[in-house]
Design an enzyme around this catalytic site. Structure first.
Site, PDB file in Angstrom:
ATOM      1  CG  ASP A 290      -2.437   0.141  -1.402  1.00 44.38           C
ATOM      2  OD1 ASP A 290      -3.125   1.167  -1.428  1.00 44.38           O
ATOM      3  OD2 ASP A 290      -1.554  -0.064  -0.561  1.00 44.38           O
ATOM      4  CD1 TRP A 314      -7.915   1.970   3.584  1.00 40.25           C
ATOM      5  CD2 TRP A 314      -8.210   2.164   5.796  1.00 40.25           C
ATOM      6  NE1 TRP A 314      -6.882   1.324   4.208  1.00 40.25           N
ATOM      7  CE2 TRP A 314      -7.041   1.425   5.565  1.00 40.25           C
ATOM      8  CE3 TRP A 314      -8.597   2.394   7.115  1.00 40.25           C
ATOM      9  CZ2 TRP A 314      -6.243   0.941   6.605  1.00 40.25           C
ATOM     10  CZ3 TRP A 314      -7.806   1.904   8.150  1.00 40.25           C
ATOM     11  CH2 TRP A 314      -6.644   1.186   7.876  1.00 40.25           C
ATOM     12  CD  GLU A 458       1.452   4.632   2.741  1.00 40.86           C
ATOM     13  OE1 GLU A 458       0.874   4.485   3.825  1.00 40.86           O
ATOM     14  OE2 GLU A 458       0.884   5.037   1.717  1.00 40.86           O
TER      15      GLU A 458
HETATM   16  C1  FRU Z   1      -1.060   2.559   0.857  1.00 38.54           C
HETATM   17  C2  FRU Z   1      -1.305   1.885   2.205  1.00 38.54           C
HETATM   18  C3  FRU Z   1      -0.236   0.857   2.481  1.00 38.54           C
HETATM   19  C4  FRU Z   1      -0.926  -0.083   3.422  1.00 38.54           C
HETATM   20  C5  FRU Z   1      -2.325  -0.085   2.867  1.00 38.54           C
HETATM   21  C6  FRU Z   1      -3.388  -0.237   3.901  1.00 38.54           C
HETATM   22  O1  FRU Z   1      -2.220   3.075   0.311  1.00 38.54           O
HETATM   23  O2  FRU Z   1      -1.357   2.836   3.223  1.00 38.54           O
HETATM   24  O3  FRU Z   1       0.948   1.386   3.004  1.00 38.54           O
HETATM   25  O4  FRU Z   1      -0.369  -1.355   3.419  1.00 38.54           O
HETATM   26  O5  FRU Z   1      -2.501   1.135   2.199  1.00 38.54           O
HETATM   27  O6  FRU Z   1      -4.642  -0.357   3.315  1.00 38.54           O
END
Ligand code: FRU
Length: 711
Positions: A290, A314, A458
């Protein structure tokens, strides 16, 4: 001398030279052979690597292995070897999966009794599926008949086991060592860490004077890395540091391979890598998701982003940081927020605290304040501030400012609500529930109301936007991670939707977007940047940001709708422009046949007239308009596009890993992630089933946004 040595050996009981290893199983066959299964977890034959739904399995030998993820974690079963005679001092193997000595384990049985056990070591948050070498000492069992039983009796997370290459041997494999350290004096700008994507995940830390300054997970490479991650060590220059890794093979060279210099490794090819988007932002190294903290201050657009500096996937969430004078040319700065005792740094927003409401101001610059989620146990919301235009950040010592409420509540979007002189925060709670909070000082927050946004989770956004053609009239828009949005009214406390949710886009490469705070009034645009969810395999970075778009709210036949158009600043990348005169296009004609281009910004205005299909073929990527169905498609994405006064308008931007399509002035917004064939630079516009009238057709070749970029 030799005689003395052999005498000594004889006296010591005759240390015989090691025998050859005996292979028990390498699972390379088409079947398990004499091994017997029960249940379904092991399937009917060895797996070939990763199974559907599983993270990439690595560390096995050859092609086949035992992988009890057949049917996912929920399946159970056993796999048992035929009896064999123990003939060497050790049984060596490769093993991975859950760390459960009862339920996901490998047992050695002699006379029906379990005499040795082993498990994988992958079972940790964010763990990898890498098999690691392990062994049993079985010298005392030599001569006995034994059986190996591999068990998967677990149904939850990490409810599986991976095994390969079981060998009897007189030599041990290199064992594993815990808490391996190396001392190093930090003298340069960057520390270089070798990464093997998919390798075993290690917990690593950097300690200075015994204090843990950095802590993260990393797939540390032994031998040739896929790429080098870098850590900014300027804050610790001249200090002695201890690099510590929780577990490494005894013969690992990974810690020694770590070195330092003032440039990142690969700086000479930076931004020129094969899959590097040329006008979409992506981080120099590591993973992004994000966009965070989008805020404009004194001529700079700040782009913070969810960043894993040390992995292609990630993890290790930091706030990466880049700045731009024009939203097109970006300069990446050091990480803004590092994980801390409250957790890793999940998404959030940033504001300019013009009136110093939080009291963080120390000098003449207005403080930038970021409001982020600390993803610890539990999830909370915290503050950090900067008094030097975002260059350095200090965490507020009394964090969190918003304690845990429910689930994994997260992603605060904060903005100034002038009518009540207060800050408003939109927060994701749980399921499809969101809430609004308010604060006078960013530190004390009070809940105002709830919002339900079915189908969306989210990353909430909430803003006021004028209605096109009636600018004094405004509405409020509330949207979530996937771009599902509601249009409605806001009275300072409560948001009241006026219609059903709609989707902001119809692409496959768009998520968790945010819009800019603090855009100067005389500009007044609502500028959105999404995460461009597009993998970049074999690159030292992964994913990108979508192109910044301007949002506008339009009355349409179906009601009020958000339109998105590329920001005008992208036009500065145009180099050569080809303006094709208005023409009647017939089947088998292609007015673009003479043009070759890599980075493209194409616009077309066309009346379908008698044609059944109008299409573009841009570097091998097909975009089709079905005249009868009034539908535009690209790969698997489809969306309605109705002619206006008999015409449709398209604008298409082609980068190395995406095709961004805008229809009828942004009514259709379709960002498509695709690896565009590298060698294909051909362009085509065609019709089928009849001719069409082209009113305007422009092809702008673009230059890279990085060509003037600094490193
Ligand atoms: C959205 C998300 C958010 C969170 C972040 C973690 O892609 O899942 O809700 O804060 O990514 O990286």
């Amino acid at each position: 001398m030799i005689a003395v040595l052999s005498l000594l050996l004889t006296l010591a009981g005759g240390i015989a030279p090691p025998h050859d290893d005996i292979l028990i199983a390498d699972f390379e066959g088409q079947t398990y052979g004499a091994w017997k299964t029960t249940g379904t977890a092991f399937g009917s034959a060895p797996a070939h690597g990763t199974l559907p739904g599983q993270m990439a399995v690595t560390g096995y030998k050859g092609n086949g292995l035992v992988n009890s993820f057949n049917g996912g974690d929920a399946s159970v079963g056993t796999l048992t070897s035929p009896p064999f005679k123990i003939e060497r001092k050790h049984i060596r193997f490769l093993i991975g999966g859950g760390k459960d000595l009862e339920k996901t384990c490998m047992n050695l049985l002699v006379e029906d009794r379990i005499v040795r056990k082993a498990t994988g070591n992958n079972d940790k948050p964010g763990g990898s599926e890498a098999l690691e070498p392990a062994y049993w000492e079985v010298g005392e069992l030599i001569g006995k008949t034994a059986v190996i039983q591999i068990v998967d009796n677990a149904t939850g997370g990490w409810g599986h086991i991976n095994v390969d290459e079981i060998v009897m041997s007189d030599s041990k494999p290199a064992g594993m060592k815990n808490d391996v350290t190396r001392e190093i004096v930090l003298e340069h700008k960057y520390l270089h860490l070798p990464v093997k994507t998919g390798g075993a995940k290690r917990n690593m830390s950097v300690l200075i004077d015994g204090h843990e300054e950095r802590k993260f997970e990393i797939e540390l490479a032994d031998g040739k890395p896929d790429w080098w991650a870098f850590m900014d060590i300027t804050p610790f220059r001249g200090r002695k540091a201890t690099l510590k890794v929780d577990r490494l093979p005894e013969d690992s060279t990974a810690l020694n391979a770590i070195d330092q210099s003032n440039e990142i490794k690969g700086a000479d090819t930076l931004y020129r890598e094969r899959l590097r988007p040329q006008f979409h932002f992506s981080p120099r190294r590591g993973w992004n998701n994000d966009p965070n903290g989008l805020v404009y201050y004194k001529g700079e657009y700040h782009l913070f982003f969810q960043h894993n500096p040390y992995g292609w996937n990630w993890g290790n969430m930091h706030w990466g940081h880049a700045v731009s004078p024009d939203l097109v040319h970006w300069k990446e700065l050091p990480e803004a927020l590092y994980p801390d005792a409250h957790g890793t740094m999940f998404s959030g927003s940033a504001i300019v605290d013009t009136d110093n409401t939080a009291g963080f101001q120390t000098g003449t610059e207005k403080p930038l304040v970021s409001i982020f989620t600390a993803a610890g146990t539990p999830f909370t919301q915290g503050l950090a501030y900067s008094n030097d235009k975002g260059r350095t950040w200090t965490k507020y010592p009394n964090n969190p400012v918003l304690p845990h409420i429910v689930g994994e509540n997260r992603d605060p979007k904060v903005f100034w609500y002038a009518p009540d002189k207060k800050w408003v925060m939109a927060l994701y709670l749980d399921k499809s529930d969101f809430a609004l909070f308010s604060s006078k000082d960013l530190k004390a927050w009070e809940k105002m109301s709830d919002i339900a946004l079915p189908g969306t989770t989210e990353c909430p956004e909430f803003f006021e936007i004028p209605i096109e053609g009636d600018k004094k009239n405004t509405r409020w828009v509330f949207y979530g991670g996937n771009g599902g949005y509601l249009v409605g009214k806001f009275d300072g406390k409560k948001f009241t939707p006026e219609a059903e949710p709609h989707s902001l886009h119809s692409g496959n490469c768009w998520y968790a977007s945010q819009t800019y705070n603090n855009i100067p009034q005389k500009d007044g645009r609502r500028i959105l940047v999404p995460w461009g969810t597009m993998a970049t395999p074999d690159m030292p970075f992964n994913q990108m940001m979508g192109i910044p778009v301007e949002l506008t709210l339009h009355p349409t036949e179906e009601g009020l709708r958000l339109f998105a158009t590329p920001i005008r600043e992208l036009n500065t990348l145009r180099t050569h422009s080809h303006n094709i005169p208005a023409t009647t296009l017939k089947p088998n004609e292609n007015p673009l046949s003479n043009i070759q281009a890599e980075l493209i910004d194409l616009s077309i205005e066309v009346s379908p007239d008698g044609a059944e299909e109008i299409g573009l073929n841009l570097r091998g990527i097909a975009i089709r308009y079905d005249v009868k169905a009034q539908e535009l498609s690209c790969l698997n994405q489809k969306a309605k596009l109705k002619p206006i006064e008999g015409k449709i308008r398209l604008r298409v931007l082609v980068d190395r890993t995406s095709v961004d399509i805008f229809g009828n002035g942004g009514h259709l917004y379709m960002p498509v992630g695709v690896i565009v064939p590298q060698e294909n630079h051909s362009l085509e516009v065609y019709v089928k089933g009849g001719s069409a009238q082209i009113h305007a057709l422009n092809v702008h070749e673009l230059k890279s946004a990085w060509s003037h970029g600094e490193r």
